[in-house]
Enzyme design. Structure first.
Site, PDB file in Angstrom:
ATOM      1  N   ASP A   1       0.810  -1.215   0.000  1.00 33.69           N
ATOM      2  CA  ASP A   1       0.000   0.000   0.000  1.00 33.69           C
ATOM      3  C   ASP A   1       0.845   1.268   0.000  1.00 33.69           C
ATOM      4  O   ASP A   1       0.602   2.194  -0.781  1.00 33.69           O
ATOM      5  CB  ASP A   1      -0.959  -0.002   1.196  1.00 33.69           C
ATOM      6  CG  ASP A   1      -2.014  -1.091   1.098  1.00 33.69           C
ATOM      7  OD1 ASP A   1      -2.143  -1.701   0.020  1.00 33.69           O
ATOM      8  OD2 ASP A   1      -2.709  -1.334   2.101  1.00 33.69           O
TER       9      ASP A   1
ATOM     10  N   GLU B   1      -9.488  -2.142   4.627  1.00 30.91           N
ATOM     11  CA  GLU B   1      -9.021  -1.877   5.986  1.00 30.91           C
ATOM     12  C   GLU B   1      -9.941  -0.904   6.708  1.00 30.91           C
ATOM     13  O   GLU B   1     -10.269  -1.094   7.880  1.00 30.91           O
ATOM     14  CB  GLU B   1      -7.591  -1.317   5.940  1.00 30.91           C
ATOM     15  CG  GLU B   1      -6.550  -2.318   5.486  1.00 30.91           C
ATOM     16  CD  GLU B   1      -5.205  -1.681   5.234  1.00 30.91           C
ATOM     17  OE1 GLU B   1      -4.181  -2.357   5.472  1.00 30.91           O
ATOM     18  OE2 GLU B   1      -5.161  -0.517   4.799  1.00 30.91           O
TER      19      GLU B   1
END
Length: 308
Positions: A88, A190
């Site tokens: 990420d 997330e």
């Protein structure tokens, strides 16, 4: 409340609402790769309808333009972000450089137990490849100093949250000192699961990947020719020894993304999601319960409501 994972005690029931509970560590049936899926894919830069898979080229163009425009409007000098050596942050850094140039992006590499040494090496190599300025801060002494200062012992989750918040403090110290914006790299999966530390990794000014599910981030990484080394890594927040995202969540990311598209984006019930995906009901309930239990992490702090 624990911050990572957002896992409240659950009481399974027979209903199909988002309040239905689940068990920890639910196993999956078929994975997304094992089933035949024909996702709806937007082919223009128009906003993708809820519940669709966002095509990598569309995502890249939108994020780069967003980061360029946001920085211009803010009058800040650039972006600063933590570079972990994971997928990420590597994607976020790559797109930030494309948006505003390497001279306006700064990386902070934060080694120290329990951060993996290979990840730290990959973080340094990424900064060099992107030609961005970076520096290192070993957070282990800072976390140890905090632990020594408080009159109680923290368990591994509590200590992991201290690590995440220590990283955030360092990002904002840099931002304050150098007139930068803190760039975050949390993805949509997330955020919807609450798989972040409150006032930690979500404590940012700009969320580069917040609209993309984890599998979409991986597709975007391939699109921008990021090394397979980042794409194939086991996702981990690096908060304690041996910690992995999927091990803690109890469900693989491919399935997490699929379930969230059905339940959150399309408003499907648990039973509908099980029928449409072929996943075990227990796994679907696990994802839904994590989403429900973490609502407080996505909402402003509660107040008495005197002005409502």
């Amino acid at each position: 409340m624990n911050d990572r994972p957002a896992d409240a005690p659950t009481e399974p029931d027979d209903g199909d609402s988002a309040d239905s509970g689940g068990e920890d560590g639910a196993d999956l049936g078929a994975s997304a790769d094992e089933r035949e899926v024909t996702p709806e894919v937007p082919t223009s830069t128009e906003q993708a309808p809820e519940g669709t898979v966002i095509e990598a080229g569309v995502a890249r163009d939108a994020i780069v333009e967003f980061l360029r425009t946001y920085l211009s409007k803010s009058d800040a000098d650039g972006y600063v972000l933590g570079i972990s050596g994971g997928l990420d942050s590597a994607v976020a850094a790559t797109l930030a450089v494309e948006a505003v140039g390497p001279s306006r992006v700064t990386g902070i590499v934060m080694p120290g137990e329990p951060s993996d040494t290979e990840n730290m090496a990959d973080a340094r190599k990424l900064c060099a490849a992107l030609d961005v300025d970076h520096y290192e801060v070993d957070i282990a002494p800072l976390v140890e100093g905090f632990s020594d200062a408080i009159p109680y012992d923290l368990d591994k989750v509590g200590l992991g949250n201290v690590r995440a918040r220590t990283r955030m403090v360092l990002w904002y110290a840099d931002a304050n000192a150098n007139d930068r914006l803190v760039l975050g790299a949390d993805n949509r999966a997330e955020v919807l699961l609450g798989y972040f530390t409150k006032h930690g990794d979500n404590g940012v000014d700009v969320s580069a990947l917040g609209d993309l599910y984890k599998t979409e981030v991986a597709a975007l990484a391939r699109y921008v020719d990021l090394s397979d080394r980042f794409i194939e890594k086991t996702p981990t927040a690096g908060l304690w020894e041996g910690q992995t995202d999927e091990g803690e969540i109890g469900v693989r990311y491919a399935a997490v993304d699929d379930v969230l598209r059905h339940v959150v984006d399309r408003g499907h019930s648990i039973s509908e999601t099980v029928a449409k995906t072929g996943y075990d009901r227990e796994a679907v309930e696990r994802v839904v319960e994590l989403h429900r239990a973490s609502e407080h992490k996505r909402s402003p702090p509660e107040s008495p409501g005197l002005r409502h």
